[in-house]
Design a protein around this motif. Structure first.
Motif, PDB file in Angstrom:
ATOM      1  N   LEU A   1       0.829  -1.202   0.000  1.00  0.00           N
ATOM      2  CA  LEU A   1       0.000   0.000   0.000  1.00  0.00           C
ATOM      3  C   LEU A   1       0.865   1.254   0.000  1.00  0.00           C
ATOM      4  CD1 LEU A   1      -2.652  -1.163   2.610  1.00  0.00           C
ATOM      5  CD2 LEU A   1      -3.058  -0.805   0.173  1.00  0.00           C
ATOM      6  N   GLU A   2       1.921   1.233   0.811  1.00  0.00           N
ATOM      7  CA  GLU A   2       2.800   2.396   0.884  1.00  0.00           C
ATOM      8  C   GLU A   2       3.561   2.595  -0.417  1.00  0.00           C
ATOM      9  OE1 GLU A   2       5.084   1.331   4.270  1.00  0.00           O
ATOM     10  OE2 GLU A   2       3.559   1.980   5.719  1.00  0.00           O
ATOM     11  N   ALA A   3       3.948   1.478  -1.058  1.00  0.00           N
ATOM     12  CA  ALA A   3       4.644   1.587  -2.345  1.00  0.00           C
ATOM     13  C   ALA A   3       3.738   2.208  -3.399  1.00  0.00           C
ATOM     14  CB  ALA A   3       5.126   0.203  -2.797  1.00  0.00           C
ATOM     15  N   LEU A   4       2.474   1.797  -3.402  1.00  0.00           N
ATOM     16  CA  LEU A   4       1.521   2.367  -4.360  1.00  0.00           C
ATOM     17  C   LEU A   4       1.310   3.855  -4.081  1.00  0.00           C
ATOM     18  CD1 LEU A   4      -0.529   2.146  -6.632  1.00  0.00           C
ATOM     19  CD2 LEU A   4      -2.221   1.419  -4.948  1.00  0.00           C
TER      20      LEU A   4
ATOM     21  N   TRP B   1      -5.586  -6.012   9.348  1.00  0.00           N
ATOM     22  CA  TRP B   1      -5.735  -5.930   7.894  1.00  0.00           C
ATOM     23  C   TRP B   1      -6.681  -4.796   7.507  1.00  0.00           C
ATOM     24  CZ3 TRP B   1      -4.004  -6.637   3.328  1.00  0.00           C
ATOM     25  CH2 TRP B   1      -4.767  -7.016   2.222  1.00  0.00           C
ATOM     26  N   LEU B   2      -7.838  -4.733   8.171  1.00  0.00           N
ATOM     27  CA  LEU B   2      -8.819  -3.693   7.852  1.00  0.00           C
ATOM     28  C   LEU B   2      -8.336  -2.318   8.300  1.00  0.00           C
ATOM     29  CD1 LEU B   2     -12.127  -5.586   8.729  1.00  0.00           C
ATOM     30  CD2 LEU B   2     -11.117  -5.191   6.467  1.00  0.00           C
ATOM     31  N   GLU B   3      -7.647  -2.264   9.425  1.00  0.00           N
ATOM     32  CA  GLU B   3      -7.109  -0.983   9.893  1.00  0.00           C
ATOM     33  C   GLU B   3      -6.058  -0.449   8.917  1.00  0.00           C
ATOM     34  OE1 GLU B   3      -5.263   0.957  13.982  1.00  0.00           O
ATOM     35  OE2 GLU B   3      -4.870  -1.142  13.525  1.00  0.00           O
ATOM     36  N   ALA B   4      -5.228  -1.348   8.395  1.00  0.00           N
ATOM     37  CA  ALA B   4      -4.212  -0.931   7.427  1.00  0.00           C
ATOM     38  C   ALA B   4      -4.867  -0.318   6.194  1.00  0.00           C
ATOM     39  CB  ALA B   4      -3.341  -2.119   7.039  1.00  0.00           C
ATOM     40  N   HIS B   5      -5.951  -0.918   5.733  1.00  0.00           N
ATOM     41  CA  HIS B   5      -6.639  -0.387   4.558  1.00  0.00           C
ATOM     42  C   HIS B   5      -7.416   0.888   4.880  1.00  0.00           C
ATOM     43  CE1 HIS B   5      -5.952  -2.988   1.113  1.00  0.00           C
ATOM     44  NE2 HIS B   5      -5.716  -3.931   2.002  1.00  0.00           N
ATOM     45  N   ARG B   6      -7.916   1.012   6.079  1.00  0.00           N
ATOM     46  CA  ARG B   6      -8.577   2.262   6.467  1.00  0.00           C
ATOM     47  C   ARG B   6      -7.576   3.417   6.417  1.00  0.00           C
ATOM     48  NH1 ARG B   6      -9.751   2.796  12.580  1.00  0.00           N
ATOM     49  NH2 ARG B   6      -7.533   3.277  12.424  1.00  0.00           N
ATOM     50  N   ASP B   7      -6.380   3.189   6.959  1.00  0.00           N
ATOM     51  CA  ASP B   7      -5.350   4.225   6.932  1.00  0.00           C
ATOM     52  C   ASP B   7      -4.904   4.520   5.505  1.00  0.00           C
ATOM     53  OD1 ASP B   7      -5.524   4.220   9.689  1.00  0.00           O
ATOM     54  OD2 ASP B   7      -3.682   3.056   9.988  1.00  0.00           O
ATOM     55  N   ALA B   8      -4.813   3.468   4.685  1.00  0.00           N
ATOM     56  CA  ALA B   8      -4.407   3.661   3.289  1.00  0.00           C
ATOM     57  C   ALA B   8      -5.441   4.487   2.542  1.00  0.00           C
ATOM     58  CB  ALA B   8      -4.218   2.306   2.610  1.00  0.00           C
ATOM     59  N   GLU B   9      -6.712   4.242   2.810  1.00  0.00           N
ATOM     60  CA  GLU B   9      -7.768   4.988   2.122  1.00  0.00           C
ATOM     61  C   GLU B   9      -7.651   6.481   2.408  1.00  0.00           C
ATOM     62  OE1 GLU B   9     -12.614   5.043   2.240  1.00  0.00           O
ATOM     63  OE2 GLU B   9     -11.592   3.113   2.074  1.00  0.00           O
TER      64      GLU B   9
ATOM     65  N   ALA C   1     -10.384  -2.078  -4.377  1.00  0.00           N
ATOM     66  CA  ALA C   1      -9.858  -2.901  -5.475  1.00  0.00           C
ATOM     67  C   ALA C   1      -8.551  -3.565  -5.069  1.00  0.00           C
ATOM     68  CB  ALA C   1      -9.648  -2.037  -6.718  1.00  0.00           C
ATOM     69  N   LEU C   2      -7.706  -2.834  -4.383  1.00  0.00           N
ATOM     70  CA  LEU C   2      -6.440  -3.401  -3.928  1.00  0.00           C
ATOM     71  C   LEU C   2      -6.667  -4.512  -2.908  1.00  0.00           C
ATOM     72  CD1 LEU C   2      -4.394  -0.117  -3.582  1.00  0.00           C
ATOM     73  CD2 LEU C   2      -3.925  -1.979  -5.186  1.00  0.00           C
ATOM     74  N   ARG C   3      -7.546  -4.266  -1.944  1.00  0.00           N
ATOM     75  CA  ARG C   3      -7.804  -5.263  -0.905  1.00  0.00           C
ATOM     76  C   ARG C   3      -8.364  -6.549  -1.499  1.00  0.00           C
ATOM     77  NH1 ARG C   3     -12.215  -6.763   1.543  1.00  0.00           N
ATOM     78  NH2 ARG C   3     -13.431  -4.939   0.903  1.00  0.00           N
ATOM     79  N   ILE C   4      -9.379  -6.410  -2.352  1.00  0.00           N
ATOM     80  CA  ILE C   4      -9.994  -7.597  -2.946  1.00  0.00           C
ATOM     81  C   ILE C   4      -9.016  -8.309  -3.877  1.00  0.00           C
ATOM     82  CG2 ILE C   4     -11.832  -8.395  -4.483  1.00  0.00           C
ATOM     83  CD1 ILE C   4     -13.611  -6.218  -3.309  1.00  0.00           C
ATOM     84  N   GLY C   5      -8.227  -7.537  -4.612  1.00  0.00           N
ATOM     85  CA  GLY C   5      -7.246  -8.146  -5.501  1.00  0.00           C
ATOM     86  C   GLY C   5      -6.240  -8.995  -4.745  1.00  0.00           C
ATOM     87  N   VAL C   6      -5.731  -8.467  -3.639  1.00  0.00           N
ATOM     88  CA  VAL C   6      -4.759  -9.221  -2.845  1.00  0.00           C
ATOM     89  C   VAL C   6      -5.409 -10.450  -2.219  1.00  0.00           C
ATOM     90  CG1 VAL C   6      -3.256  -9.143  -0.827  1.00  0.00           C
ATOM     91  CG2 VAL C   6      -3.306  -7.215  -2.406  1.00  0.00           C
ATOM     92  N   GLU C   7      -6.626 -10.288  -1.716  1.00  0.00           N
ATOM     93  CA  GLU C   7      -7.321 -11.433  -1.129  1.00  0.00           C
ATOM     94  C   GLU C   7      -7.574 -12.517  -2.179  1.00  0.00           C
ATOM     95  OE1 GLU C   7      -9.717  -9.092   2.469  1.00  0.00           O
ATOM     96  OE2 GLU C   7     -10.744  -9.581   0.588  1.00  0.00           O
TER      97      GLU C   7
ATOM     98  N   GLY D   1       2.253  -9.212  -8.255  1.00  0.00           N
ATOM     99  CA  GLY D   1       2.301  -8.002  -9.065  1.00  0.00           C
ATOM    100  C   GLY D   1       1.292  -8.003 -10.198  1.00  0.00           C
ATOM    101  N   GLU D   2       1.137  -9.140 -10.849  1.00  0.00           N
ATOM    102  CA  GLU D   2       0.180  -9.242 -11.957  1.00  0.00           C
ATOM    103  C   GLU D   2      -1.254  -9.066 -11.458  1.00  0.00           C
ATOM    104  OE1 GLU D   2       2.604 -12.366 -14.855  1.00  0.00           O
ATOM    105  OE2 GLU D   2       1.302 -13.107 -13.250  1.00  0.00           O
ATOM    106  N   THR D   3      -1.544  -9.631 -10.300  1.00  0.00           N
ATOM    107  CA  THR D   3      -2.897  -9.515  -9.761  1.00  0.00           C
ATOM    108  C   THR D   3      -3.223  -8.083  -9.387  1.00  0.00           C
ATOM    109  OG1 THR D   3      -2.736 -11.768  -8.882  1.00  0.00           O
ATOM    110  CG2 THR D   3      -4.496 -10.383  -8.015  1.00  0.00           C
ATOM    111  N   VAL D   4      -2.279  -7.396  -8.751  1.00  0.00           N
ATOM    112  CA  VAL D   4      -2.502  -5.999  -8.374  1.00  0.00           C
ATOM    113  C   VAL D   4      -2.710  -5.144  -9.614  1.00  0.00           C
ATOM    114  CG1 VAL D   4      -1.413  -3.961  -7.378  1.00  0.00           C
ATOM    115  CG2 VAL D   4      -1.299  -6.138  -6.159  1.00  0.00           C
TER     116      VAL D   4
END
Length: 216
Positions: free
Chosen positions: A77-80, A130-138, A168-174, A189-192
Motif C-alpha cells: 500500500l505504501e509503495a503504491l 488488515w482492515l485498519e491498514a486499509h482504512r489508513d491507506a484509504e 480494489a487493492l484489498r480484494i485483488g490481494v485477497e 504483481g500481476e494480480t494488483v
C-alpha cells in the motif's frame, strides 16, 4: 554507489531503513509462528526471539502480537501511495492508475504474505489489523487525490475514488492469496495490476462538480 542519508537519492536515512527492516523481520517471524502454532499459542517472546530482538524492542514497535504483521500488509500500500505521488493533476486518476506498474517489492515475500492474508480470514485479531491498514491507506489515497486534483479531501467524489481504489487493492490481494500457491497461479504483481485496470474505467477524468440541488 549509495548516496548519503538525506542526500539527493531520496533514500531514507540508515537508521530509518534499519528500523523498517527490523519491523519486517518481526512481521515475517510472527507469520511463520502463527502458521506453525496458531495465533493464540504463539507468544510475543517467541516472536521476538525468532526475529533476533528483545521482547522490549518488539513492544516498542507494536501494540500487540497481532499487530506485528502490519509491515507485511502495508508495504504494498505504501509503495503504491509513493508511486501515486508522481501523478500530476493534469492527468486523470484513470491514467495514473493504468500507468502504475508493481515493482515486485513483495514478490520475495509472496509466500509469507499469502499465508498472512489467508490467516486474516479466520483470525479476528489479524483481520482487524488488515482492515485498519486499509482504512489508513484509504485516507492517504484521499489526501493524494485531493492534492493532485485540487479538491477538498472531504469532497464526496474524492472519498469515493479513494475508497474504490483501496477496495480494489484489498480484494485483488485477497483473491490472489486464495487462488494461488507457490508453484502456480498469477503473481502478486500481476494480480494488483489487473485489479487496478478493472477500476480505471470508473475514473474517466477529474470528477465534475455536483449539480446544485433543485429548489423547486
Amino acid at each position: 554507489m549509495a548516496g548519503r542519508a538525506g542526500g539527493s537519492t531520496g533514500r531514507p536515512p540508515l537508521t530509518e531503513r534499519r528500523r523498517a527492516e527490523t519491523r519486517m523481520e518481526i512481521a515475517t517471524e510472527a507469520v511463520r509462528l502463527f502458521v506453525a502454532h496458531g495465533v493464540t499459542a504463539a507468544t510475543a517472546d517467541e516472536i521476538a526471539s525468532a526475529a533476533g530482538v528483545s521482547t522490549r524492542t518488539l513492544w516498542r514497535y507494536f501494540r500487540s502480537k497481532e499487530e506485528c504483521v502490519r509491515p507485511l500488509l502495508t508495504t504494498g500500500l505504501e509503495a503504491l501511495a509513493d508511486r501515486l505521488k508522481d501523478w500530476q493533476g493534469d492527468r486523470s486518476l484513470a491514467e495514473a492508475i493504468i500507468s502504475l506498474h508493481d515493482d515486485e517489492a513483495l514478490e520475495d515475500r509472496a509466500d509469507t504474505l499469502r499465508d498472512l492474508v489467508r490467516l486474516c480470514r479466520t483470525e479476528p485479531g489479524l483481520r482487524a489489523v488488515w482492515l485498519e491498514a486499509h482504512r489508513d491507506a484509504e485516507a492517504a489515497f484521499a489526501a493524494l487525490i485531493a492534492d493532485r486534483t485540487r479538491r477538498p479531501v472531504d469532497d464526496l467524489a474524492v472519498r469515493m475514488e479513494a475508497g474504490v481504489l483501496n477496495t480494489a487493492l484489498r480484494i485483488g490481494v485477497e483473491d490472489w492469496a486464495l487462488r494461488s500457491d507457490a508453484s502456480a497461479g498469477t503473481s502478486f504483481g500481476e494480480t494488483v495490476t489487473r485489479a487496478l485496470g478493472m477500476i480505471a474505467h470508473l475514473f474517466p477524468g477529474q470528477a465534475p462538480e455536483a449539480p446544485a440541488p433543485s429548489r423547486t
